[in-house]
Design an enzyme around this catalytic site. Structure first.
Site, mmCIF file in Angstrom:
data_model
loop_
_atom_site.group_PDB
_atom_site.id
_atom_site.type_symbol
_atom_site.label_atom_id
_atom_site.label_comp_id
_atom_site.label_asym_id
_atom_site.label_seq_id
_atom_site.Cartn_x
_atom_site.Cartn_y
_atom_site.Cartn_z
ATOM 1 N N ASN A 287 75.671 54.027 71.523
ATOM 2 C CA ASN A 287 76.523 53.106 70.767
ATOM 3 C C ASN A 287 77.393 53.892 69.787
ATOM 4 O O ASN A 287 77.220 53.838 68.579
ATOM 5 C CB ASN A 287 75.670 52.061 70.037
ATOM 6 C CG ASN A 287 76.502 50.936 69.468
ATOM 7 O OD1 ASN A 287 76.750 50.865 68.272
ATOM 8 N ND2 ASN A 287 76.947 50.042 70.330
ATOM 9 N N ARG B 170 79.249 51.641 66.566
ATOM 10 C CA ARG B 170 80.185 50.690 67.170
ATOM 11 C C ARG B 170 79.815 49.259 66.809
ATOM 12 O O ARG B 170 80.689 48.445 66.485
ATOM 13 C CB ARG B 170 80.230 50.848 68.701
ATOM 14 C CG ARG B 170 81.373 50.017 69.326
ATOM 15 C CD ARG B 170 81.438 50.159 70.840
ATOM 16 N NE ARG B 170 82.679 49.596 71.357
ATOM 17 C CZ ARG B 170 82.860 48.318 71.675
ATOM 18 N NH1 ARG B 170 81.871 47.447 71.499
ATOM 19 N NH2 ARG B 170 84.011 47.891 72.151
ATOM 20 N N CYS B 171 78.537 48.930 66.856
ATOM 21 C CA CYS B 171 78.092 47.581 66.508
ATOM 22 C C CYS B 171 78.471 47.213 65.072
ATOM 23 O O CYS B 171 78.729 46.041 64.780
ATOM 24 C CB CYS B 171 76.573 47.473 66.652
ATOM 25 S SG CYS B 171 75.959 47.439 68.342
ATOM 26 N N MET B 172 78.486 48.198 64.183
ATOM 27 C CA MET B 172 78.707 47.919 62.762
ATOM 28 C C MET B 172 80.182 47.892 62.372
ATOM 29 O O MET B 172 80.494 47.782 61.186
ATOM 30 C CB MET B 172 77.988 48.975 61.906
ATOM 31 C CG MET B 172 76.477 48.900 62.010
ATOM 32 S SD MET B 172 75.670 49.947 60.794
ATOM 33 C CE MET B 172 76.271 51.564 61.279
ATOM 34 N N GLY C 99 74.329 50.413 66.474
ATOM 35 C CA GLY C 99 74.845 51.690 66.014
ATOM 36 C C GLY C 99 76.226 51.581 65.392
ATOM 37 O O GLY C 99 76.678 50.491 65.024
#
Length: 409
Positions: free
Chosen positions: A354, A399-401, A397
């Site tokens: 991620n 990218r998710c945040m 990770g």
């Protein structure tokens, strides 16, 4: 910089939306972790320090960082008449259905909080104790412990990737899979309608009242005309079809091919970006466990009616598919954890796949995934490590945040 413009996963990041973890994490308890989609309870103070380090990496590399809580507070300051409808909508969608309780909670909120503190309070949730403990509002109130939550927190908000997705100059505003996350999209709804940076500038190709589930971790902008969307635990084929129709119906939208990636439906592989991300023009991280069961479908507009979708299964290797649709001579897939299956499973669980690409070949990663990070460096990538002991407990990770708002064209 106003509006939205994201046509790539790798072009230089110019503006990005984050949410700094707040007191909503303090309302996580062991017995409610599965319901609230957590596996453990992050230590808030350290999680905030890690998140601040993440934001500083982005700023240091040329990105303007804006925060969800700040944008929503600015909306309410500029449009105070929207405070009441916002709060009543938040209460109703927070499962407060009786008008008596809605009115009492509304008065509590506007009487004790204002500005950014009010927005953060809606993210944090409200306990019965705050309202004076057990009262005669209902039989349930008399029975419930004083520490019971009347309105649940939204601890997943620091994963800003999921409530909406930037697609070209528009967005998908999502109907999220699990009830605990559905209210997260209220903030983006108000921001896109009323914030001066977005008002009148952002088309919606999917909206939060859609009938099918879709989340931003499944949406990847491969090129300006090709979008990848994961069929996953949290995104359904129906939503992908509806979003595709809406894109194809707009002659100003450049997307003319949607690739649907059918990945295993499970907690470990919750979104496409937990097992597959682009990190350079010709390189991608991937969790090798998906390559066997992975199937890709091409969705294109009909000839006479663009909303009459043409769907076909693509029977090719993933490398060949990516080379064709990104018009790249040679694509390399880099395994999370390399050839070590134990390291691969461990580091994928800790979001080794991620990654957030902030410029071609320059990626932000969790420092804890040292096996994968060493492999990425050996491949010539510029790896920017961020601390991750607490943030990673939420199963997401870099990218998710992050939700890119503007990337260089």
């Amino acid at each position: 910089m106003k509006g939205i413009c994201v046509r790539s996963e790798i072009k230089p990041l110019k503006k990005v939306l984050l949410h700094r973890p707040g007191r909503e994490l303090l309302h996580l308890t062991p017995d409610r972790l599965p319901e609230l989609l957590f596996d453990d309870i992050p230590f808030l103070k350290v999680a905030q320090q890690e998140h601040d380090a993440f934001a500083q990496i982005l700023r240091s590399n040329g990105a303007e960082v804006v925060y969800l809580e700040d944008l929503m507070a600015e909306v309410l300051k500029l449009h105070p008449e929207q405070t009441k409808p916002f709060l009543y909508q938040w209460l109703s969608e927070g499962n407060i259905k009786t008008r008596r309780w809605q009115d009492k909670l509304y008065e509590y909120l506007i009487g004790n909080f204002e500005g950014k503190a009010l927005v953060e309070k809606t993210m944090e949730g409200i306990t019965l104790k705050e309202m004076g403990g057990a009262s005669a509002y209902s039989l349930q109130d008399l029975i419930a412990p004083a520490d019971d939550l009347i309105v649940d927190p939204m601890p997943n908000l620091y994963f800003t990737r999921d409530p909406f997705a930037s697609v070209g100059t528009g967005v998908f505003l999502h109907k999220m899979r699990f009830p605990t996350r559905c209210r997260e999209t209220i903030y983006a709804d108000y921001i896109f309608r009323f914030h001066p940076d977005f008002e009148g500038l952002v088309k919606r190709y999917y909206d939060r009242d859609g009938h099918a589930n879709i989340e931003g971790g499944d949406v990847l902008n491969l090129t300006e005309d090709t979008l990848a969307i994961g069929i996953s635990q949290r995104t359904s084929p129906d939503a992908i079809e509806e979003a595709s129709r809406n894109l194809f119906a707009d002659p100003e939208a450049k997307i003319r091919t949607v690739l649907a990636f059918d990945i295993p439906s499970c907690r470990a592989f919750m979104h496409l970006d937990t097992v597959f991300t682009q990190i350079d023009y010709d390189k991608y991280t991937i969790h090798p466990a998906i390559l066997g069961p992975l199937t890709v479908y091409e969705i294109t507009p009909g000839v006479s009616d663009p909303t009459d979708l043409h769907i076909r299964r693509i029977d090719s290797k993933l490398e060949d598919i990516l080379e064709k649709y990104t018009r790249t001579d040679h694509v390399k897939l880099i395994n999370c954890g390399g050839d070590d299956l134990i390291a691969s499973a461990r580091e994928q669980w800790n979001d080794g796949s991620n990654t957030l690409c902030i410029a071609p070949g320059k990626i932000v990663v969790y420092e804890r995934n040292d096996v994968t990070n060493a492999i990425l460096r050996d491949e010539g990538l510029q790896v920017l490590e961020m601390p991750s002991a607490e943030l990673s407990r939420g199963r997401g990770g870099p990218r998710c945040m992050s939700m890119p708002i503007i990337r260089a064209e």
